[in-house]
Design a protein around this motif. Structure first.
Motif, short mmCIF file in Angstrom:
data_model
loop_
_atom_site.label_atom_id
_atom_site.label_comp_id
_atom_site.label_asym_id
_atom_site.label_seq_id
_atom_site.Cartn_x
_atom_site.Cartn_y
_atom_site.Cartn_z
N PRO A 1 0.30 -44.37 93.42
CA PRO A 1 0.80 -43.06 94.18
C PRO A 1 1.51 -41.50 93.10
O PRO A 1 1.84 -40.68 93.71
N THR A 2 1.44 -41.81 91.37
CA THR A 2 2.50 -41.13 90.54
C THR A 2 1.15 -39.77 90.64
O THR A 2 1.24 -38.72 90.45
N GLY A 3 -0.50 -40.03 90.98
CA GLY A 3 -1.35 -38.88 91.05
C GLY A 3 -1.40 -38.11 88.86
O GLY A 3 -1.74 -37.50 88.27
N TRP A 4 -0.71 -39.25 88.12
CA TRP A 4 -1.02 -39.28 86.61
C TRP A 4 -1.60 -39.46 86.37
O TRP A 4 -2.20 -40.72 86.35
N PRO A 5 -2.88 -38.71 85.43
CA PRO A 5 -4.27 -38.92 85.25
C PRO A 5 -3.99 -40.07 83.60
O PRO A 5 -4.90 -40.56 83.69
N MET A 6 -2.89 -39.86 83.59
CA MET A 6 -2.99 -41.04 82.03
C MET A 6 -2.72 -42.65 82.36
O MET A 6 -3.89 -43.30 82.32
N CYS A 7 -1.83 -42.62 83.52
CA CYS A 7 -1.60 -43.67 83.59
C CYS A 7 -2.99 -44.55 84.87
O CYS A 7 -3.45 -46.00 84.64
N ILE A 8 -3.14 -42.98 85.85
CA ILE A 8 -4.63 -43.51 86.49
C ILE A 8 -5.95 -44.24 86.31
O ILE A 8 -5.69 -44.75 85.61
N GLY A 9 -5.62 -43.43 84.83
CA GLY A 9 -7.36 -43.15 83.80
C GLY A 9 -7.12 -44.65 83.30
O GLY A 9 -8.10 -45.64 83.41
N LEU A 10 -5.94 -44.96 82.43
CA LEU A 10 -5.66 -46.67 82.13
C LEU A 10 -5.94 -47.00 82.37
O LEU A 10 -6.69 -48.20 82.40
N ALA A 11 -5.37 -47.84 83.90
CA ALA A 11 -5.88 -48.73 84.53
C ALA A 11 -6.85 -49.15 85.24
O ALA A 11 -7.19 -50.09 85.42
N LEU A 12 -7.63 -47.51 85.69
CA LEU A 12 -8.92 -47.75 86.26
C LEU A 12 -10.27 -48.78 85.09
O LEU A 12 -10.89 -49.34 85.26
N MET A 13 -9.44 -47.84 83.57
CA MET A 13 -10.71 -48.59 82.78
C MET A 13 -10.49 -49.78 82.03
O MET A 13 -11.70 -50.20 82.04
N GLN A 14 -9.10 -50.20 81.92
CA GLN A 14 -8.70 -52.15 81.74
C GLN A 14 -9.60 -52.65 82.55
O GLN A 14 -10.15 -54.00 82.55
N THR A 15 -9.41 -52.46 84.05
CA THR A 15 -10.04 -52.84 85.16
C THR A 15 -11.39 -53.19 84.99
O THR A 15 -11.96 -53.86 85.02
N ALA A 16 -11.87 -51.97 84.49
CA ALA A 16 -13.35 -52.16 84.26
C ALA A 16 -13.64 -52.56 83.28
O ALA A 16 -14.40 -53.26 83.51
N GLU A 17 -13.16 -53.18 82.20
CA GLU A 17 -13.62 -53.62 80.77
C GLU A 17 -13.03 -55.30 81.60
O GLU A 17 -14.61 -56.12 81.59
N THR A 18 -12.59 -55.54 82.55
CA THR A 18 -12.54 -57.30 82.49
C THR A 18 -13.31 -57.63 84.11
O THR A 18 -14.08 -58.53 83.14
N SER B 1 -6.66 -38.11 73.57
CA SER B 1 -5.76 -39.38 73.45
C SER B 1 -6.31 -39.99 73.03
O SER B 1 -7.41 -40.53 73.13
N ARG B 2 -5.38 -41.61 72.67
CA ARG B 2 -6.27 -43.15 72.29
C ARG B 2 -6.11 -43.45 73.98
O ARG B 2 -7.29 -44.62 73.49
N ALA B 3 -6.17 -43.07 75.39
CA ALA B 3 -6.68 -43.54 75.79
C ALA B 3 -8.13 -43.48 76.54
O ALA B 3 -9.11 -44.07 76.75
N TYR B 4 -8.60 -41.64 76.25
CA TYR B 4 -9.75 -41.94 76.15
C TYR B 4 -10.61 -42.40 74.78
O TYR B 4 -12.03 -42.43 75.39
N ALA B 5 -10.53 -42.66 73.50
CA ALA B 5 -11.28 -43.79 73.17
C ALA B 5 -11.38 -45.26 73.10
O ALA B 5 -12.19 -44.94 73.10
N ILE B 6 -10.46 -45.64 74.02
CA ILE B 6 -10.55 -47.59 74.34
C ILE B 6 -11.63 -46.43 75.40
O ILE B 6 -12.33 -47.51 76.33
N THR B 7 -11.74 -45.69 76.50
CA THR B 7 -12.71 -45.52 77.94
C THR B 7 -14.54 -44.97 77.05
O THR B 7 -15.11 -45.95 77.18
N LEU B 8 -14.53 -45.01 75.94
CA LEU B 8 -15.34 -44.43 75.01
C LEU B 8 -15.77 -46.19 74.82
O LEU B 8 -17.72 -45.96 74.44
N GLU B 9 -15.04 -47.18 74.25
CA GLU B 9 -15.74 -48.46 73.49
C GLU B 9 -16.02 -48.89 75.21
O GLU B 9 -17.08 -49.86 74.86
N TYR B 10 -14.99 -48.60 75.77
CA TYR B 10 -15.55 -49.63 77.05
C TYR B 10 -16.78 -48.92 77.35
O TYR B 10 -18.00 -49.96 78.01
N LYS B 11 -16.93 -47.41 77.44
CA LYS B 11 -18.08 -47.34 77.98
C LYS B 11 -19.65 -47.91 77.08
O LYS B 11 -20.43 -48.01 77.97
#
Length: 938
Positions: free
Chosen positions: A260-277, A304-314
């Motif tokens: 509901p927030t529309g905040w890209p950092m928060c949404i992206g972080l939640a999406l990528m962590q869920t994707a890794e699981t 950001s650190r979040a984008y780096a985590i996305t690269l690792e999961y990708k």
């Protein structure tokens, strides 16, 4: 001084006080609310900021500039959360310069705090460290221990990501601090930092315990972004323990908060962590879909650190999918980001991923070198998780390629050597379940070494581990999350709106309670202000203070003629008069003097271990102390105080009562002082009487102005909804009397017509040209409304771009012609924006006549007729806009009591039966299929 964060109950108390405040106190409270709602409800925070801006010009220059700078930080944080980092940094810089000029260390620290987070999301960690270090210095110089402790905890958090051993040596004592009385925000950040440190050290059980505590504090103190981050970190910790069901539960919680927030950092972080699981559960396509959305969401936050985590999961997902070239390129990008961020976990993970990809691409020497580099980095930083991963990759390289050992072996083969070390490390991790793929690798290594019994046992253990971590319940939950992902946006948005509606209902309830209290206090005020003798005023104040509040101690201090000293003119404690005393206004230790200097009420709550500050000799110790200035206009007469030995004796309601008694007491004491001047000399009798009369006239004029302001929309100058609700019943009653009087049966002009007018596509004006342009359009809209309607008609700003007009005493046959004139008045000429732009806009109009059924004038109430006018507006909108529409009764209309429900829910049937007709400015118009009424908040 505003706190950095407050608990929900403290915020609710601030909300409850707001409706009762005026002037400086109201503006300050609006800024305070906006500050503490900046993450809880950014939209309302912006609304409060706009309201506060209207009250800023009348404040003293220093106060105005301080509050303006604070509002810049509110907007800056909103832009940061939305990922608009350049705009956010510009606002933070502007606020910082203002705080520097005012020598306000708390404001400087808060501006640096925001700049540190912006720099972190930009990937400029060195700048972020510097900003946070200086913010800590600002907080310490201001004596703000709570801010200093929070800033220090975040500095420790940054250090943990960069170098865990060094951070542990420097900060371990701080993040393991357990002390009674620490403010909740400090405890939350210490637990957050300690939890991340435990995670980086692979102590996942401890990490989960501390992060769960930090999550509860973040939720209770309005730190929504932090709550989302912590929820996903808890899920990640459960994933590292291979407890995937618990991991998915926390990932879902993070997604529910983020959507509901529309905040890209928060949404992206939640999406990528869920994707890794999901990846670890084998749901590769679902993981890929979430990861692609996460990467797109975070594209503007590349540093950001979040984008780096996305690269690792990708990269790991590409390995699982067999796309080794893409995986190698992705892990090389991760290596660059890890070095730029100076964060060891990324550097180790990047080399481990490259080693795996290079091995699968038949480049064994390069793979082996990268694998050893990954293991060395993980060992240097005590990162058990990355050590296990690197050891597993090294074992797989030796199983795939015939390579000489790189170290002295402790087992029959290089692969068994590395796997044995990995299992030893895993055994030291509390709660860790060895994953099936690691045991599979062990089985292959034993088989290659010829030890088939050990290979068989390892294979059985791998199957058991896989059954444990990939059980049916967990797999089903993963599939359910994949399905739920398609619909969760709409559900989250609906829940958000329901929460806003519930909050609005709570505010309305508080307002109703406050109104009842004020009505009672009004009668008390009449009694207080009826006295013209100061002693009588003191006695009646004393009686009502003790009747309405828990007050063991009550005192009134008045300023002397020079304004330098406060003298206790009346004081009673436990029924005993207090001895005379004086306090210098400049006394920095006296709360009574402070209330006069700052012109605001002060509430002090002491715990059982604290002593009453500045205890007057001979008086009793107290736990709750409330001080408020006595003011008349811009003048300060003195201060009143009530004190109680009971803790938390003065909540929002008690503060409202005391504030009101102070207002009445100030007026009465001011009048009493004036009356004393009258009695002092007969020579000045006439002048003094004129002064009293002038004071009363000022009060009456002030009351009239306040009443006028409360009934007027401040932007357009039109009447507001409150004015309309006060006057509409009288007009409705007059119309009904005319219809019931045979003498007026044929007299024209006895109808009321309700028009609902809405500017078409108004949101585009705000979105494209800004709110200033939208305000200009609204002001010009009221001018055009005044051109069309008479002075006797009520023109009301109903809300946003919507207006309600009550045309009084006209004939219903004239209604359509008036609507057409209104439509032409808007569409016929353009609106002038502040920058000179000429902008064309149209409007849509719905109207309905009252009585709706002339033969049965009381069949529908006026509120129901307004609903029908709103239905007409809805039909005009649905028919293409720039139009008007109305539903009009015919002689065939039924006279049943459920007529309104029938018209709202079955309008098409009513039209088909000829009970009503649809009037419209369009040549071809019909009721849109499935049309429903809009609920108006009357």
């Amino acid at each position: 001084m505003l706190a950095l964060f407050v608990l929900d109950e403290d915020l609710a108390a601030c909300e409850a006080r707001l409706p009762t405040l005026q002037g400086y106190a109201r503006t300050y409270a609006q800024v305070e609310l906006a500050w503490h709602l900046r993450q809880r409800d950014p939209q309302r925070a912006r609304q409060l900021s706009e309201q506060a801006c209207s009250g800023l010009p009348v404040l003293p220059d220093l106060d105005r500039r301080t509050l303006e700078a604070r509002l810049l930080l509110v907007e800056g944080e909103a832009q940061w959360l939305l990922g608009e980092l350049a705009a956010a940094r510009a606002l933070a810089d502007q606020a910082f310069l203002e705080f520097v000029e005012q020598n306000d260390p708390v404001g400087r620290g808060d501006a640096r705090w925001l700049r540190a987070w912006i720099d972190t999301d930009r990937g400029q960690q060195a700048h972020a460290d510097s900003e946070l270090s200086q913010a800590l210095h600002d907080a310490q110089s201001a004596g703000d221990g709570e801010r200093a402790q929070v800033y220090a905890a975040v500095a420790a958090l940054f250090d943990v990501f960069r170098d865990l051993p060094s951070a542990t040596a420097r900060w371990d004592a701080r993040w393991n601090l357990v002390a009674e009385g620490l403010p909740p925000p400090v405890v939350g950040w210490l637990d957050d930092c300690g939890g991340i440190a435990a995670f980086q050290a692979s102590d996942y059980a401890l990490a989960i315990r501390r992060l769960m505590r930090a999550y509860d504090v973040a939720r209770a103190t309005g730190q929504v972004r932090r709550s989302i981050n912590i929820a996903t970190n808890i899920g990640n910790a459960f994933t590292c323990l291979n407890a995937h069901d618990a991991a998915l539960e926390w990932m879902q919680r993070g997604l529910d908060l983020a959507r509901p927030t529309g905040w890209p950092m928060c949404i992206g972080l939640a999406l990528m962590q869920t994707a890794e699981t999901l990846r670890q559960l084998g749901q590769l396509e679902a993981a890929l879909e979430l990861l692609q959305e996460a990467q797109a969401t975070l594209s503007g936050l590349y540093g950001s650190r979040a984008y780096a985590i996305t690269l690792e999961y990708k990269g790991d997902l590409a390995l699982d999918r067999g796309d080794y070239a893409d995986s190698l390129e992705t892990f090389r990008q991760l290596e660059e980001r890890g070095e730029a961020l100076r964060q060891a976990d990324f550097q180790s993970g990047a080399r481990r991923g490259q080693a795996h990809a290079l091995s699968m691409l038949n480049r064994p020497s390069d793979a082996l070198a990268a694998g050893h580099a990954a293991l060395l980095m993980a060992r240097e930083h005590g990162d058990a998780s990355n050590q296990i991963a690197a050891l597993k990759v090294l074992a797989e390289i030796h199983l795939r390629h015939a390579l000489p050992p790189q170290t002295e072996l402790r087992a029959a083969s290089p692969a068994l050597h590395y796997l044995s070390e990995a299992l030893e490390i895993a055994a030291r991790i509390d709660g860790y379940t060895v994953p099936g793929d690691l045991l599979d690798c062990l089985a292959r290594a034993h088989a290659e070494a010829g030890d088939y019994r050990q290979a068989y046992e390892a294979a059985l253990a791998a199957g058991a581990a896989r059954d444990k971590t990939h059980g049916l319940q967990t797999t089903n939950r993963a599939v359910a999350m994949q399905v739920q992902y398609q619909t969760e946006r709409a559900r989250a948005e609906g829940e958000h709106h329901r929460q806003l509606a519930a909050a609005e209902a709570r505010r309305a309830e508080v307002l109703a309670q406050t109104s009842a209290t004020l009505e009672h206090l009004s009668a008390v005020g009449q009694e207080i202000t009826a006295h013209l003798n100061a002693a009588a005023v003191f006695r009646v104040l004393d009686r009502h203070v003790h009747g309405l509040l828990d007050a063991t101690h009550f005192a009134v201090f008045l300023l002397d003629a020079g304004g330098a000293t406060l003298r206790c003119e009346f004081g009673v404690e436990a029924g005993t008069p207090l001895a005379p005393m004086e306090v210098a206004v400049g006394d920095m230790q006296a709360n009574s003097a402070r209330a006069v200097r700052e012109r605001r009420e002060i509430l002090i709550e002491l715990d059982e271990h604290q002593t009453t500050p500045n205890l007057i000799p001979g008086t009793l110790p107290t736990r709750s102390l409330l001080f408020a200035p006595l003011t008349v206009g811009e003048r300060v007469l003195g201060v009143m105080t009530v004190q109680s030995p009971r803790p938390r004796a003065y909540g929002a309601r008690e503060c409202l009562i005391f504030r009101t008694l102070c207002a009445y007491g100030a007026i009465a004491l001011d009048n009493a002082a004036a009356y004393r001047q009258v009695a002092a000399t007969l020579k000045t009798l006439s002048a003094t009487q004129a002064q009293l009369l002038e004071k009363n006239l000022e009060l009456e004029d002030a009351n009239r102005r306040l009443e006028e302001v409360s009934l007027t929309d401040q932007l357009t100058g039109l009447r507001n909804r409150r004015f309309f609700l006060q006057h509409v019943d009288a007009d409705v009653s007059m119309s009904l009397r005319r219809y019931g009087d045979p003498l007026h049966a044929s007299v024209p002009g006895r109808d009321l017509v309700f028009y609902m007018v809405d500017i078409d596509h108004f949101k585009e004006v705000n979105d494209r040209f800004g709110h200033g342009a939208g305000d200009a359009v609204l002001v010009q809209m009221q001018e055009r409304l005044r051109e069309v309607f008479r002075e006797s008609d009520y023109i009301v700003r109903w809300g946003g771009e919507e207006f309600l007009v009550l045309a009084r005493g006209i004939h219903r046959e004239e209604a359509a012609r008036v609507a057409e004139r209104m439509r032409v008045a808007v569409a016929g000429r353009q609106f002038a924006l502040p920058d000179g732009t000429q902008l064309g806009r149209t409007c849509s109009i719905g109207f309905a006549c009252f009585p709706f059924v002339p033969g049965h004038p009381r069949l529908l109430s006026w509120t129901e007729v307004v609903e029908l006018a709103d239905q007409g507006l809805y039909l005009a909108k649905r028919s293409g806009r720039d139009a008007w529409a109305a539903v009009t009764a015919t002689p065939k209309i039924r006279s049943s009591v459920d007529l309104f429900s029938y018209l709202i829910n079955h309008l098409d049937d009513a039209l088909a039966e000829g009970e009503v007709v649809l009037q419209t400015s369009l040549e071809h118009a019909s009721v849109p299929k499935g049309a429903k009424k809009r609920r108006l908040g009357l």
